[in-house]
Motif scaffolding. Structure first.
Motif, mmCIF file in Angstrom:
data_model
loop_
_atom_site.group_PDB
_atom_site.id
_atom_site.type_symbol
_atom_site.label_atom_id
_atom_site.label_comp_id
_atom_site.label_asym_id
_atom_site.label_seq_id
_atom_site.Cartn_x
_atom_site.Cartn_y
_atom_site.Cartn_z
ATOM 1 N N GLU A 6 0.823 -1.277 -0.009
ATOM 2 C CA GLU A 6 -0.023 -0.016 -0.036
ATOM 3 C C GLU A 6 0.847 1.434 -0.036
ATOM 4 O O GLU A 6 0.593 2.297 -0.732
ATOM 5 C CB GLU A 6 -1.037 0.057 1.080
ATOM 6 C CG GLU A 6 -1.988 1.087 1.133
ATOM 7 C CD GLU A 6 -2.719 1.231 2.406
ATOM 8 O OE1 GLU A 6 -3.080 2.441 2.866
ATOM 9 O OE2 GLU A 6 -3.087 0.149 2.806
ATOM 10 N N ARG A 10 0.700 4.249 -2.846
ATOM 11 C CA ARG A 10 0.662 5.379 -2.844
ATOM 12 C C ARG A 10 1.612 6.425 -3.339
ATOM 13 O O ARG A 10 1.341 7.517 -3.967
ATOM 14 C CB ARG A 10 0.555 5.836 -1.189
ATOM 15 C CG ARG A 10 -0.796 5.471 -0.356
ATOM 16 C CD ARG A 10 -0.680 5.476 1.131
ATOM 17 N NE ARG A 10 -1.914 4.985 1.596
ATOM 18 C CZ ARG A 10 -2.920 5.645 1.835
ATOM 19 N NH1 ARG A 10 -2.877 7.071 1.563
ATOM 20 N NH2 ARG A 10 -4.026 5.209 2.619
ATOM 21 N N ASN A 54 -11.792 6.092 -0.289
ATOM 22 C CA ASN A 54 -11.349 5.098 0.487
ATOM 23 C C ASN A 54 -11.371 3.850 -0.222
ATOM 24 O O ASN A 54 -12.291 2.785 -0.328
ATOM 25 C CB ASN A 54 -12.310 4.874 1.811
ATOM 26 C CG ASN A 54 -11.724 6.003 2.818
ATOM 27 O OD1 ASN A 54 -10.580 6.460 2.844
ATOM 28 N ND2 ASN A 54 -12.919 6.398 3.288
ATOM 29 N N PHE A 58 -7.346 -0.723 1.377
ATOM 30 C CA PHE A 58 -6.495 0.407 1.990
ATOM 31 C C PHE A 58 -6.871 0.468 3.417
ATOM 32 O O PHE A 58 -8.043 0.443 3.786
ATOM 33 C CB PHE A 58 -6.663 1.786 1.140
ATOM 34 C CG PHE A 58 -6.001 1.690 -0.147
ATOM 35 C CD1 PHE A 58 -4.864 2.879 -0.182
ATOM 36 C CD2 PHE A 58 -5.955 0.934 -1.149
ATOM 37 C CE1 PHE A 58 -4.341 2.915 -1.387
ATOM 38 C CE2 PHE A 58 -5.235 0.925 -2.352
ATOM 39 C CZ PHE A 58 -4.328 2.077 -2.502
ATOM 40 N N LEU A 62 -7.126 7.345 1.138
ATOM 41 C CA LEU A 62 -6.317 7.726 -0.032
ATOM 42 C C LEU A 62 -6.145 9.129 -0.445
ATOM 43 O O LEU A 62 -5.226 9.865 -0.668
ATOM 44 C CB LEU A 62 -6.483 6.741 -1.230
ATOM 45 C CG LEU A 62 -5.610 7.236 -2.504
ATOM 46 C CD1 LEU A 62 -4.021 7.200 -2.290
ATOM 47 C CD2 LEU A 62 -6.089 6.449 -3.669
ATOM 48 N N LEU A 110 -1.744 11.288 2.213
ATOM 49 C CA LEU A 110 -2.865 11.400 1.580
ATOM 50 C C LEU A 110 -2.729 12.394 0.379
ATOM 51 O O LEU A 110 -1.790 13.123 0.275
ATOM 52 C CB LEU A 110 -4.008 11.909 2.370
ATOM 53 C CG LEU A 110 -4.970 10.753 3.367
ATOM 54 C CD1 LEU A 110 -3.920 10.388 4.300
ATOM 55 C CD2 LEU A 110 -6.185 11.578 3.888
#
Length: 297
Positions: A6, A10, A54, A58, A62, A110
């Motif tokens: 993850e 990102r 979302n 996850f 995000l 984020l």
């Protein structure tokens, strides 16, 4: 999803956003965000109807969307430079709010999307959820990871507050201003009509350091980088009647094709202005800037 996977995903998404936004001129269209793919997987970066993304699998949120005309009371605090992002509707401890709260614990970066006009978004990334403020029904969003280690972000010291406000100007206000201006000018230079977004800037008519230098479209001009630099150095001026003028000394110089075609041939050219009257350059601001230019001739 595995934590390491993850985290890598990102960073991959954030790098792609910056590359694509730079190519466009600082923004992305809704379609680009909804059609993002990684490998053989569709992974929309915004939700179809909500201001939060979302993805399944996850551990934490995000992306979030901030819109001046949205249904939530998302505000940037003028005193601390942090975004107060309102709880999403429903259970304050479940659903979308649970994954936002998880971002405080994981420290996961984020993406903040600023929705400047319908269908166009300015990506600000990475940002971090640094606190939960139940009495406000809001989360605090910071523009730098260092705020995760500053202790009580609700009581920042003066140097910390000054840093946060400087970040807000650099990472929120200036990119948002560029997006608004370039979209108003249909992503083309107001002087030469160059249409490559990556080569265009949003120039302030009244400098942003002045009292009148607010980041609004009437105080902006979409200019390619050479005309922006020439405007800032008073080699190029724009009169209040929207006509381009080149400094007399520069007109007499003899140099290569860039000087001849890029600057000298712009003399007397009408400025290309936005179609919407409310987005066009403020004539009073141009008049003040014109006096400065004329005084150097």
């Amino acid at each position: 999803m595995d934590t390491a996977v993850e985290s890598a995903l990102r960073l991959q998404i954030i790098a792609w956003l910056h590359e694509r936004a730079d190519r466009n001129g600082g923004f992305l269209h809704r379609h680009e965000l909804l059609s993002y793919r990684t490998g053989d997987r569709d992974l929309p970066l915004i939700d179809f109807s909500r201001g939060i993304r979302n993805p399944a699998g996850f551990a934490s949120t995000l992306a979030i969307v901030q819109s001046a005309h949205g249904p939530y009371d998302d505000i940037e605090d003028p005193d601390d430079g942090l975004l107060h992002y309102a709880y999403r509707s429903g259970d304050p401890f479940g659903g979308d709010n649970r994954k936002l709260r998880a971002a405080i614990e994981t420290g996961a970066p984020l993406i903040l999307f600023r929705k400047e006009t319908p269908n166009y978004y300015t990506p600000i990334a990475p940002v971090y959820v640094v606190d939960d403020v139940p009495e406000e029904n809001a989360f605090l969003i910071a523009l730098d990871e260092s705020f995760r280690y500053m202790g009580d972000v609700r009581s920042l010291s003066e140097p910390q507050r000054a840093y946060a406000l400087r970040l807000a100007k650099q990472r929120l206000h200036q990119p948002a201003f560029r997006t608004r201006v370039l979209l108003a000018y249909e992503t083309r230079c107001a002087v030469c009509t160059l249409k490559h977004g990556s080569l265009l800037d949003a120039a302030h008519i009244a400098p942003d350091s002045s009292a009148r230098g607010i980041p609004t479209t009437p105080n902006g001009l979409a200019l390619c980088k050479i005309h922006h630099a020439a405007f800032d150095q008073n080699m190029l001026g724009i009169s209040p009647d929207y006509v381009v003028h080149i400094d007399r000394d520069l007109m007499e110089e003899v140099d290569g094709p860039m000087l001849k075609h890029g600057l000298q041939e712009m003399q007397g050219r009408p400025l290309t202005v936005p179609g919407r009257v409310k987005d066009r350059p403020d004539r009073e601001l141009l008049a003040a800037r014109w006096k400065e230019f004329a005084g150097t001739r």
